[in-house]
Design a protein around this motif. Sequence first.
Motif, mmCIF file in Angstrom:
data_model
loop_
_atom_site.group_PDB
_atom_site.id
_atom_site.type_symbol
_atom_site.label_atom_id
_atom_site.label_comp_id
_atom_site.label_asym_id
_atom_site.label_seq_id
_atom_site.Cartn_x
_atom_site.Cartn_y
_atom_site.Cartn_z
ATOM 1 N N SER A 39 -7.868 1.476 8.376
ATOM 2 C CA SER A 39 -7.519 0.213 9.037
ATOM 3 C C SER A 39 -7.810 0.270 10.534
ATOM 4 C CB SER A 39 -6.039 -0.111 8.800
ATOM 5 O OG SER A 39 -5.774 -0.307 7.427
ATOM 6 N N ILE A 92 0.835 -1.201 0.000
ATOM 7 C CA ILE A 92 0.000 0.000 0.000
ATOM 8 C C ILE A 92 0.874 1.257 0.000
ATOM 9 C CG2 ILE A 92 -1.650 1.338 1.350
ATOM 10 C CD1 ILE A 92 -2.969 -0.960 -0.031
ATOM 11 N N THR A 123 -11.225 -5.966 4.009
ATOM 12 C CA THR A 123 -10.789 -5.176 2.861
ATOM 13 C C THR A 123 -11.913 -4.255 2.365
ATOM 14 O OG1 THR A 123 -9.221 -6.894 2.179
ATOM 15 C CG2 THR A 123 -9.885 -5.296 0.509
ATOM 16 N N CYS A 158 -11.650 4.526 2.763
ATOM 17 C CA CYS A 158 -10.814 5.280 1.816
ATOM 18 C C CYS A 158 -11.677 6.123 0.884
ATOM 19 C CB CYS A 158 -9.932 4.325 1.016
ATOM 20 S SG CYS A 158 -8.512 3.678 1.942
ATOM 21 N N ILE A 200 -6.504 -1.363 -3.985
ATOM 22 C CA ILE A 200 -6.715 -1.755 -2.582
ATOM 23 C C ILE A 200 -7.315 -3.158 -2.472
ATOM 24 C CG2 ILE A 200 -8.062 -1.236 -0.506
ATOM 25 C CD1 ILE A 200 -7.550 1.686 -0.970
ATOM 26 N N TRP A 209 -5.562 4.969 4.151
ATOM 27 C CA TRP A 209 -5.657 3.515 4.365
ATOM 28 C C TRP A 209 -5.360 3.161 5.826
ATOM 29 C CZ3 TRP A 209 -2.198 -0.330 5.830
ATOM 30 C CH2 TRP A 209 -2.615 -1.646 5.617
ATOM 31 N N PHE A 264 -7.228 3.390 -7.128
ATOM 32 C CA PHE A 264 -7.307 2.829 -5.770
ATOM 33 C C PHE A 264 -8.493 1.882 -5.611
ATOM 34 C CE2 PHE A 264 -10.432 6.157 -5.208
ATOM 35 C CZ PHE A 264 -11.248 5.743 -4.165
ATOM 36 N N ARG A 320 -12.132 -1.258 4.684
ATOM 37 C CA ARG A 320 -11.029 -0.324 4.465
ATOM 38 C C ARG A 320 -11.246 0.483 3.183
ATOM 39 N NH1 ARG A 320 -6.112 -4.548 5.906
ATOM 40 N NH2 ARG A 320 -6.221 -4.342 8.187
ATOM 41 N N LEU A 321 -11.716 -0.187 2.144
ATOM 42 C CA LEU A 321 -11.983 0.507 0.891
ATOM 43 C C LEU A 321 -13.094 1.536 1.077
ATOM 44 C CD1 LEU A 321 -11.454 0.781 -2.139
ATOM 45 C CD2 LEU A 321 -13.127 -1.048 -2.525
ATOM 46 N N SER A 352 0.954 4.109 -2.815
ATOM 47 C CA SER A 352 0.708 5.505 -2.447
ATOM 48 C C SER A 352 1.783 6.423 -3.008
ATOM 49 C CB SER A 352 0.641 5.635 -0.922
ATOM 50 O OG SER A 352 0.346 6.948 -0.535
#
Length: 344
Positions: A318, A238, A293, A300, A254, A314, A250, A296-297, A242
């Motif tokens: 998290s 990640i 996941t 974001c 991701i 991210w 992304f 987290r997405l 970035s």
Amino acid sequence: MDIAVLIPAYQPDSVLISLVQALHRENFRLIVTDDGSGPAYADIFSALLPYAEVLTCPENGGKGNALKCALRHLATDPQGCRAFITADADGQHTVADILRVREALLSGSRFVLTTRTLHGKSVPLRSRVGNDLSRFFFSLAAGCFLEDNQSGLRGFSTDCLPWLTEIGGEKYDYEMNVLLYAARQELPITQLPIETVYLDGNQSSHFDPLRDTLRIYRRMLDTARGSVLAWLLHVAAILLLSLTLGWHFFLFSIPLCGAGSAALSYCFNRFLVFRRVRYACGPRMLFGAAVRTSLRLLFCCILHPLGLPLFAAWLIGSVLTVPLEYAYVRLTGPWWSSYALRRS
């Protein structure tokens, strides 16, 4: 005597004698391990000889070491036992509850984990806090939720002996490691509520709140090292994205990194860390990774308009995901338990 009771004991008092005598009347095979208590306690262990097999460790090696000593003895000399129970020597496990564990084992359970009510004024503060924290971190590490992961009153079928005698942990960390290995094998765990007994504010316990707690978390981290390594590689990926692509793609990158991390974690655990046991939790762990996941997405996407770098967004996502992941594990725990039972 088709059920044995294994009792590790370090510098016990006369309560152990009463417990062993009562269990002997219930027709248990009894194996007591003197965990290096010293000459001052010889009279207590001598008093047990008419009722129990007494094993002696020359030095105090810890509860896990004493339990494994008894487990190896049972494995080499089963005497027809088809299951066994582990109990503490300080009187916190009542005979009535030990009998309830026996009933569950005779009914076909392979692993019985007793659970205590860990709230209320009768429970010492250090026990309440310690159990709440260990339950939280265990749920995240194992991907399954248990009401009480520190109760020493447990029952197992004897087909568990091979892996129970081989896994790491010499002190209180051993009992946590047992649960981690059971979770990785999708071993069906029967959770059995029992009476909560704390004598004199739990002063009889040899548990050191600082050293033993650190030892437990260190063991948890060591057993989860495959997942930790995969997570570190995930962070590195990640960070690289970035620095190179930023927020471009992304929505694709991701999930791709999450899938790669989940695959690496599975391979590390399946073929390295847990290679000696039946690693059967792949579907549960991979589904949990998909949920993690996705969360987290989502975070974001929410943080994107703020102009933060992708890596910072991210990381924040998290952290915010952790309590939601715990809630997910707790919510889906009963379903995965029934899934494990169907597969067994």
